[in-house]
Design an enzyme around this catalytic site. Structure first.
Site, PDB file in Angstrom:
ATOM      1  N   HIS A 146      -2.573  82.794 -62.495  1.00 45.66           N
ATOM      2  CA  HIS A 146      -2.767  84.078 -63.180  1.00 45.66           C
ATOM      3  C   HIS A 146      -2.710  83.884 -64.690  1.00 45.66           C
ATOM      4  O   HIS A 146      -3.592  84.346 -65.425  1.00 45.66           O
ATOM      5  CB  HIS A 146      -1.682  85.064 -62.716  1.00 45.66           C
ATOM      6  CG  HIS A 146      -1.603  86.309 -63.535  1.00 45.66           C
ATOM      7  ND1 HIS A 146      -2.061  87.531 -63.084  1.00 45.66           N
ATOM      8  CD2 HIS A 146      -1.097  86.548 -64.784  1.00 45.66           C
ATOM      9  CE1 HIS A 146      -1.854  88.449 -64.013  1.00 45.66           C
ATOM     10  NE2 HIS A 146      -1.269  87.875 -65.056  1.00 45.66           N
ATOM     11  N   GLU A 147      -1.687  83.188 -65.161  1.00 46.76           N
ATOM     12  CA  GLU A 147      -1.519  83.014 -66.603  1.00 46.76           C
ATOM     13  C   GLU A 147      -2.630  82.165 -67.217  1.00 46.76           C
ATOM     14  O   GLU A 147      -3.135  82.468 -68.304  1.00 46.76           O
ATOM     15  CB  GLU A 147      -0.151  82.386 -66.896  1.00 46.76           C
ATOM     16  CG  GLU A 147       1.029  83.281 -66.578  1.00 46.76           C
ATOM     17  CD  GLU A 147       0.962  84.610 -67.309  1.00 46.76           C
ATOM     18  OE1 GLU A 147       0.455  84.640 -68.446  1.00 46.76           O
ATOM     19  OE2 GLU A 147       1.401  85.631 -66.733  1.00 46.76           O
ATOM     20  N   HIS A 150      -5.900  83.857 -68.127  1.00 48.76           N
ATOM     21  CA  HIS A 150      -5.950  84.510 -69.439  1.00 48.76           C
ATOM     22  C   HIS A 150      -6.506  83.559 -70.489  1.00 48.76           C
ATOM     23  O   HIS A 150      -7.268  83.953 -71.377  1.00 48.76           O
ATOM     24  CB  HIS A 150      -4.550  84.961 -69.865  1.00 48.76           C
ATOM     25  CG  HIS A 150      -4.009  86.128 -69.094  1.00 48.76           C
ATOM     26  ND1 HIS A 150      -4.745  87.249 -68.812  1.00 48.76           N
ATOM     27  CD2 HIS A 150      -2.777  86.360 -68.561  1.00 48.76           C
ATOM     28  CE1 HIS A 150      -4.003  88.110 -68.136  1.00 48.76           C
ATOM     29  NE2 HIS A 150      -2.816  87.592 -67.960  1.00 48.76           N
ATOM     30  N   GLU A 220      -4.927  92.281 -66.678  1.00 42.75           N
ATOM     31  CA  GLU A 220      -3.941  91.849 -65.692  1.00 42.75           C
ATOM     32  C   GLU A 220      -4.529  91.884 -64.276  1.00 42.75           C
ATOM     33  O   GLU A 220      -4.308  90.978 -63.476  1.00 42.75           O
ATOM     34  CB  GLU A 220      -2.691  92.719 -65.775  1.00 42.75           C
ATOM     35  CG  GLU A 220      -1.894  92.569 -67.061  1.00 42.75           C
ATOM     36  CD  GLU A 220      -1.418  91.144 -67.295  1.00 42.75           C
ATOM     37  OE1 GLU A 220      -1.159  90.425 -66.305  1.00 42.75           O
ATOM     38  OE2 GLU A 220      -1.304  90.746 -68.472  1.00 42.75           O
TER      39      GLU A 220
END
Length: 304
Positions: A146-147, A150, A220
């Site tokens: 997920h991170e 970004h 997100e």
């Protein structure tokens, strides 16, 4: 041949790209309006206005990731110091076909993670000690995926630049109020400036804040989707989300307050509100929204 974002195996998100471009355009327009008003009102101090605005923009773009990492207590670690974390990052980077970022740990019991960096070369991914203690390996990989999405989608840069305008608006108002710039003029411009500068600064700050919050909530969801598709284990990410959110209630309020100013960077917010106004101002979508999306992805992938 140099690596580009399109070479990453993270799923492209046109919706995110469109929102980032739109947000940057509107933020840029607000930036021009703010500086234009300051130049028009503070005619005798136009050079100071340009120098301050330009210097802050450069500092925000080049150093904001380091400032954010330092503020959140990130400490870069070697594979020998954090073998499990480095191993998880290695596996995610191999799946995504992207360069490995710097890896850091923050000594905090708040279970969370974040990523910063202007691009893949300057990227840093950080997990708190509280997160590392609580998550299983598959859950940790989901959070890291997920991170790193970004970074791959470069929305970290857009959020950094977009948030700059609110900082500039507030600072320029303070510069005028406390430096005596307005008092240097004895004509009617002083009275106009007393009303115009704080008003314009407030309007710019509010609009910029709402724009970045809208983008933050979408990015997100985009990162959740990209991570679930990359790892093929949306249930692991859903489990991590549920566990992290549930554990937040057990963290002392004082620790959560320290983490709250950086909510836009965190995997999950330190505080979340169920009130409609609170959701409007939140940097993250609700847990229910995130879990619903992951549930739909599980059905698409045929995974339980």
């Amino acid at each position: 041949m140099p690596r580009t974002r399109s070479s990453s195996r993270y799923a492209a998100d046109r919706g995110l790209t469109t929102r980032m471009v739109t947000t940057m355009f509107l933020i840029g327009l607000l930036y021009v309006v703010l500086v234009g008003v300051l130049l028009a009102v503070l005619r005798n101090s136009w050079l100071l206005v340009l120098v301050i605005a330009g210097s802050l923009f450069i500092a925000q773009f080049w150093f904001s990731d380091r400032i954010a990492a330092y503020s959140m207590g990130a400490r870069e670690v070697t594979p020998e110091q954090a073998p499990e974390l480095h191993g998880a990052v290695d596996r995610v980077c191999a799946l995504a076909d992207m360069p490995k970022p710097r890896v850091a740990v923050a000594d905090s019991d708040v279970p969370n993670a974040f990523a910063t960096g202007r691009n893949e070369k300057t990227a840093l991914v950080c997990a708190t000690t509280g997160l590392l203690r609580r998550l299983e390996p598959e859950e940790l990989e989901g959070v890291l995926a997920h991170e790193l999405s970004h970074v791959a989608h470069r929305d970290v840069v857009v959020m950094t630049v977009a948030s700059f305008l609110g900082v500039l608006a507030g600072l320029m108002a303070r510069v005028w109020l406390y430096s005596g710039l307005g008092r240097s003029s004895r004509d009617s411009n002083t009275a106009i400036a007393v009303l115009v500068i704080p008003l314009v600064s407030a309007v710019v700050y509010v609009i910029g804040f709402l724009l970045t919050r809208l983008l933050s909530r979408y990015r997100e969801l985009s990162a959740d989707r990209a991570a679930a598709l990359l790892t093929g284990r949306p249930s692991a990410l859903a489990s991590a989300l549920t566990k992290v959110t549930g554990q937040m209630a057990r963290i002392p309020t004082q620790d959560l307050r320290k983490a709250e100013p950086f909510n836009a960077f965190w995997f999950a917010p330190a505080f979340s509100s169920k009130e409609s106004l609170g959701r409007l101002l939140s940097s993250h979508p609700t847990l229910e929204q995130r879990l619903d999306q992951l549930g739909r992805i599980s059905l698409q992938l045929g995974r339980p």
